[in-house]
Design a protein around this motif. Structure first.
Motif, PDB file in Angstrom:
ATOM      1  N   GLY A  64     -20.820  16.541  -2.500  1.00 23.58           N
ATOM      2  CA  GLY A  64     -20.836  17.506  -1.416  1.00 23.58           C
ATOM      3  C   GLY A  64     -21.417  16.902  -0.146  1.00 23.58           C
ATOM      4  O   GLY A  64     -22.135  15.899  -0.189  1.00 23.58           O
ATOM      5  N   THR A  65     -21.114  17.518   0.984  1.00 21.72           N
ATOM      6  CA  THR A  65     -21.511  16.965   2.274  1.00 21.72           C
ATOM      7  C   THR A  65     -23.024  16.936   2.455  1.00 21.72           C
ATOM      8  O   THR A  65     -23.599  15.929   2.861  1.00 21.72           O
ATOM      9  CB  THR A  65     -20.870  17.773   3.414  1.00 21.72           C
ATOM     10  OG1 THR A  65     -19.451  17.813   3.223  1.00 21.72           O
ATOM     11  CG2 THR A  65     -21.172  17.140   4.766  1.00 21.72           C
ATOM     12  N   ARG A  66     -23.691  18.036   2.159  1.00 19.53           N
ATOM     13  CA  ARG A  66     -25.132  18.118   2.385  1.00 19.53           C
ATOM     14  C   ARG A  66     -25.869  17.070   1.560  1.00 19.53           C
ATOM     15  O   ARG A  66     -26.756  16.370   2.063  1.00 19.53           O
ATOM     16  CB  ARG A  66     -25.623  19.513   2.011  1.00 19.53           C
ATOM     17  CG  ARG A  66     -27.121  19.740   2.107  1.00 19.53           C
ATOM     18  CD  ARG A  66     -27.578  19.826   3.545  1.00 19.53           C
ATOM     19  NE  ARG A  66     -28.095  18.580   4.070  1.00 19.53           N
ATOM     20  CZ  ARG A  66     -28.572  18.422   5.283  1.00 19.53           C
ATOM     21  NH1 ARG A  66     -28.549  19.437   6.131  1.00 19.53           N
ATOM     22  NH2 ARG A  66     -29.034  17.270   5.695  1.00 19.53           N
ATOM     23  N   ALA A  67     -25.521  16.943   0.277  1.00 13.35           N
ATOM     24  CA  ALA A  67     -26.187  15.972  -0.586  1.00 13.35           C
ATOM     25  C   ALA A  67     -25.901  14.548  -0.134  1.00 13.35           C
ATOM     26  O   ALA A  67     -26.770  13.672  -0.223  1.00 13.35           O
ATOM     27  CB  ALA A  67     -25.744  16.160  -2.038  1.00 13.35           C
ATOM     28  N   THR A  68     -24.697  14.299   0.371  1.00 12.86           N
ATOM     29  CA  THR A  68     -24.348  12.959   0.839  1.00 12.86           C
ATOM     30  C   THR A  68     -25.158  12.597   2.080  1.00 12.86           C
ATOM     31  O   THR A  68     -25.680  11.488   2.196  1.00 12.86           O
ATOM     32  CB  THR A  68     -22.844  12.874   1.134  1.00 12.86           C
ATOM     33  OG1 THR A  68     -22.106  13.190  -0.053  1.00 12.86           O
ATOM     34  CG2 THR A  68     -22.456  11.469   1.587  1.00 12.86           C
ATOM     35  N   VAL A  69     -25.281  13.537   3.007  1.00  8.70           N
ATOM     36  CA  VAL A  69     -26.118  13.303   4.187  1.00  8.70           C
ATOM     37  C   VAL A  69     -27.551  13.013   3.765  1.00  8.70           C
ATOM     38  O   VAL A  69     -28.195  12.083   4.262  1.00  8.70           O
ATOM     39  CB  VAL A  69     -26.069  14.513   5.138  1.00  8.70           C
ATOM     40  CG1 VAL A  69     -27.101  14.355   6.256  1.00  8.70           C
ATOM     41  CG2 VAL A  69     -24.680  14.680   5.737  1.00  8.70           C
ATOM     42  N   ASP A  70     -28.066  13.790   2.824  1.00  5.08           N
ATOM     43  CA  ASP A  70     -29.444  13.600   2.365  1.00  5.08           C
ATOM     44  C   ASP A  70     -29.644  12.238   1.715  1.00  5.08           C
ATOM     45  O   ASP A  70     -30.697  11.607   1.875  1.00  5.08           O
ATOM     46  CB  ASP A  70     -29.827  14.704   1.380  1.00  5.08           C
ATOM     47  CG  ASP A  70     -29.986  16.068   2.048  1.00  5.08           C
ATOM     48  OD1 ASP A  70     -30.092  16.106   3.292  1.00  5.08           O
ATOM     49  OD2 ASP A  70     -29.997  17.088   1.324  1.00  5.08           O
ATOM     50  N   LEU A  71     -28.641  11.776   0.989  1.00  6.24           N
ATOM     51  CA  LEU A  71     -28.739  10.460   0.343  1.00  6.24           C
ATOM     52  C   LEU A  71     -28.884   9.343   1.371  1.00  6.24           C
ATOM     53  O   LEU A  71     -29.732   8.457   1.229  1.00  6.24           O
ATOM     54  CB  LEU A  71     -27.504  10.208  -0.524  1.00  6.24           C
ATOM     55  CG  LEU A  71     -27.521  10.785  -1.939  1.00  6.24           C
ATOM     56  CD1 LEU A  71     -26.152  10.623  -2.578  1.00  6.24           C
ATOM     57  CD2 LEU A  71     -28.579  10.082  -2.788  1.00  6.24           C
ATOM     58  N   ARG A 104     -24.822   7.437 -10.316  1.00  6.70           N
ATOM     59  CA  ARG A 104     -25.124   8.838 -10.002  1.00  6.70           C
ATOM     60  C   ARG A 104     -23.853   9.635  -9.755  1.00  6.70           C
ATOM     61  O   ARG A 104     -23.722  10.782 -10.192  1.00  6.70           O
ATOM     62  CB  ARG A 104     -26.033   8.918  -8.781  1.00  6.70           C
ATOM     63  CG  ARG A 104     -26.289  10.353  -8.345  1.00  6.70           C
ATOM     64  CD  ARG A 104     -27.389  10.466  -7.324  1.00  6.70           C
ATOM     65  NE  ARG A 104     -27.574  11.849  -6.909  1.00  6.70           N
ATOM     66  CZ  ARG A 104     -28.517  12.268  -6.091  1.00  6.70           C
ATOM     67  NH1 ARG A 104     -29.384  11.395  -5.602  1.00  6.70           N
ATOM     68  NH2 ARG A 104     -28.621  13.534  -5.746  1.00  6.70           N
ATOM     69  N   VAL A 105     -22.908   9.051  -9.023  1.00  8.96           N
ATOM     70  CA  VAL A 105     -21.668   9.759  -8.715  1.00  8.96           C
ATOM     71  C   VAL A 105     -20.813   9.921  -9.963  1.00  8.96           C
ATOM     72  O   VAL A 105     -20.204  10.974 -10.189  1.00  8.96           O
ATOM     73  CB  VAL A 105     -20.880   9.010  -7.620  1.00  8.96           C
ATOM     74  CG1 VAL A 105     -19.543   9.708  -7.340  1.00  8.96           C
ATOM     75  CG2 VAL A 105     -21.695   8.924  -6.336  1.00  8.96           C
ATOM     76  N   PHE A 106     -20.775   8.885 -10.786  1.00  6.72           N
ATOM     77  CA  PHE A 106     -19.975   8.914 -12.013  1.00  6.72           C
ATOM     78  C   PHE A 106     -20.852   8.565 -13.209  1.00  6.72           C
ATOM     79  O   PHE A 106     -20.810   7.443 -13.723  1.00  6.72           O
ATOM     80  CB  PHE A 106     -18.796   7.947 -11.904  1.00  6.72           C
ATOM     81  CG  PHE A 106     -17.858   8.271 -10.784  1.00  6.72           C
ATOM     82  CD1 PHE A 106     -17.009   9.366 -10.866  1.00  6.72           C
ATOM     83  CD2 PHE A 106     -17.831   7.504  -9.625  1.00  6.72           C
ATOM     84  CE1 PHE A 106     -16.144   9.681  -9.823  1.00  6.72           C
ATOM     85  CE2 PHE A 106     -16.975   7.808  -8.589  1.00  6.72           C
ATOM     86  CZ  PHE A 106     -16.127   8.903  -8.689  1.00  6.72           C
ATOM     87  N   PRO A 107     -21.688   9.503 -13.678  1.00 13.84           N
ATOM     88  CA  PRO A 107     -22.547   9.229 -14.836  1.00 13.84           C
ATOM     89  C   PRO A 107     -21.709   8.993 -16.081  1.00 13.84           C
ATOM     90  O   PRO A 107     -20.527   9.364 -16.132  1.00 13.84           O
ATOM     91  CB  PRO A 107     -23.389  10.498 -14.957  1.00 13.84           C
ATOM     92  CG  PRO A 107     -22.568  11.570 -14.295  1.00 13.84           C
ATOM     93  CD  PRO A 107     -21.849  10.878 -13.178  1.00 13.84           C
ATOM     94  N   GLN A 108     -22.319   8.377 -17.078  1.00  7.96           N
ATOM     95  CA  GLN A 108     -21.590   8.060 -18.302  1.00  7.96           C
ATOM     96  C   GLN A 108     -21.017   9.324 -18.917  1.00  7.96           C
ATOM     97  O   GLN A 108     -21.576  10.415 -18.774  1.00  7.96           O
ATOM     98  CB  GLN A 108     -22.515   7.372 -19.307  1.00  7.96           C
ATOM     99  CG  GLN A 108     -23.679   8.243 -19.761  1.00  7.96           C
ATOM    100  CD  GLN A 108     -24.538   7.544 -20.768  1.00  7.96           C
ATOM    101  OE1 GLN A 108     -24.158   6.500 -21.290  1.00  7.96           O
ATOM    102  NE2 GLN A 108     -25.703   8.107 -21.065  1.00  7.96           N
TER     103      GLN A 108
END
Length: 281
Positions: A64-71, A104-108
């Protein structure tokens, strides 16, 4: 820096595809553009990109946009606290950052039935984030072969967390493996992977020639850079949408239309909208 300061006008003509080349952490500019498109109600059906451009598309669709900005803000704060004194050191840290982010984006994937997992493992591995990017993110990857040399492959069908993770990391990394082949940054062989199927207009977003963005932001940036670069992308995208609204022909009822065969360009030239039938620039 998540919301644009100025409300953008809508973009008529229906859904679009978004094409973003790689340019390291200059991709923060693309992040600003995306927040404006969202605020304007523009539907992006597919993303095509190379290197950090494709990585950002994966991140936006999954996190999501908000989480990506925060990262990116958190990573900028880390670099303020513990700066890398050389460009090579910053590049090594950036590669390590994206490798960790891939997990994180693609966990196992979830363990087979009957296998024992902790509650934490179950919560993180049960997701199928690859389904969110399946057929929506077209990632340029450079495949390396002993006889074929460097060839370009566009990944858009993933089918599993592992393959989506490998494509995410391969499109922007120094050297890795995917599908049994050695691979490296997709920008080496195709940094602007335009769609060729003429399904819808394509919005091209580039950072080339932007004097306001430092060259070394390819590998390093500060927290202040996050805000400034995202804001720059937002301001440019608002200006682009205002120009598009002014160029649109008179509407019929409530439906606005884009100029038929025109290529719409932002005032600074970094944002271009190609009409549906155009597949090259």
């Amino acid at each position: 820096a998540c919301l644009p300061k100025k409300k953008p006008p809508p973009l008529g003509g229906g859904p679009i595809d978004l094409v973003v080349p790689g340019n390291g952490f200059k991709c923060l500019y693309y992040l600003g553009v995306v927040t404006v498109l969202e605020a304007a109600g523009v539907e992006v059906r597919r993303f095509a990109g190379a290197s950090s451009g494709a990585m950002l598309a994966f991140e936006l669709l999954v996190l999501g946009t908000r989480a990506t900005v925060d990262l990116y803000a958190a990573y900028g704060a880390l670099q303020d606290e513990r700066p890398a004194w050389t460009f090579a050191g910053a590049a090594w840290r950036a590669d390590r950052h994206w490798r960790m982010l891939a997990d994180r984006v693609f966990p196992q994937e979830a363990a087979p039935t009957g296998a024992q997992t902790s509650d934490d493992d179950a919560s993180s591995s049960s997701s199928s984030s690859w389904e969110l990017v399946e057929g929506r993110v077209y990632a340029s990857v450079t495949r390396l072969g002993l006889t074929s040399g460097a060839t370009n492959v566009i990944y858009s069908e993933y089918g599993s967390q592992r393959r989506a993770r490998d494509a995410y990391y391969a499109t922007g990394t120094g050297l890795t493996r995917i599908d049994g082949f050695c691979a490296t940054d997709g920008g080496v062989t195709n940094n602007l992977p335009l769609f060729g199927d003429k399904l819808r207009p394509q919005l091209l977003v580039r950072t080339k020639g932007l004097a306001a963005i430092r060259d070394d932001m390819i590998a390093r940036f500060s927290l202040a850079d996050v805000d400034a670069t995202v804001r720059l992308g937002q301001d440019d995208c608002v200006a682009f949408l205002e120009r598009a609204a002014a160029a649109a022909p008179p509407s019929n009822g409530d439906c606005e239309k884009l100029p038929g065969d025109a290529v719409l360009v932002s005032p600074g030239g970094n944002i271009q909208l190609l009409p549906r039938g155009q597949t090259s620039i």
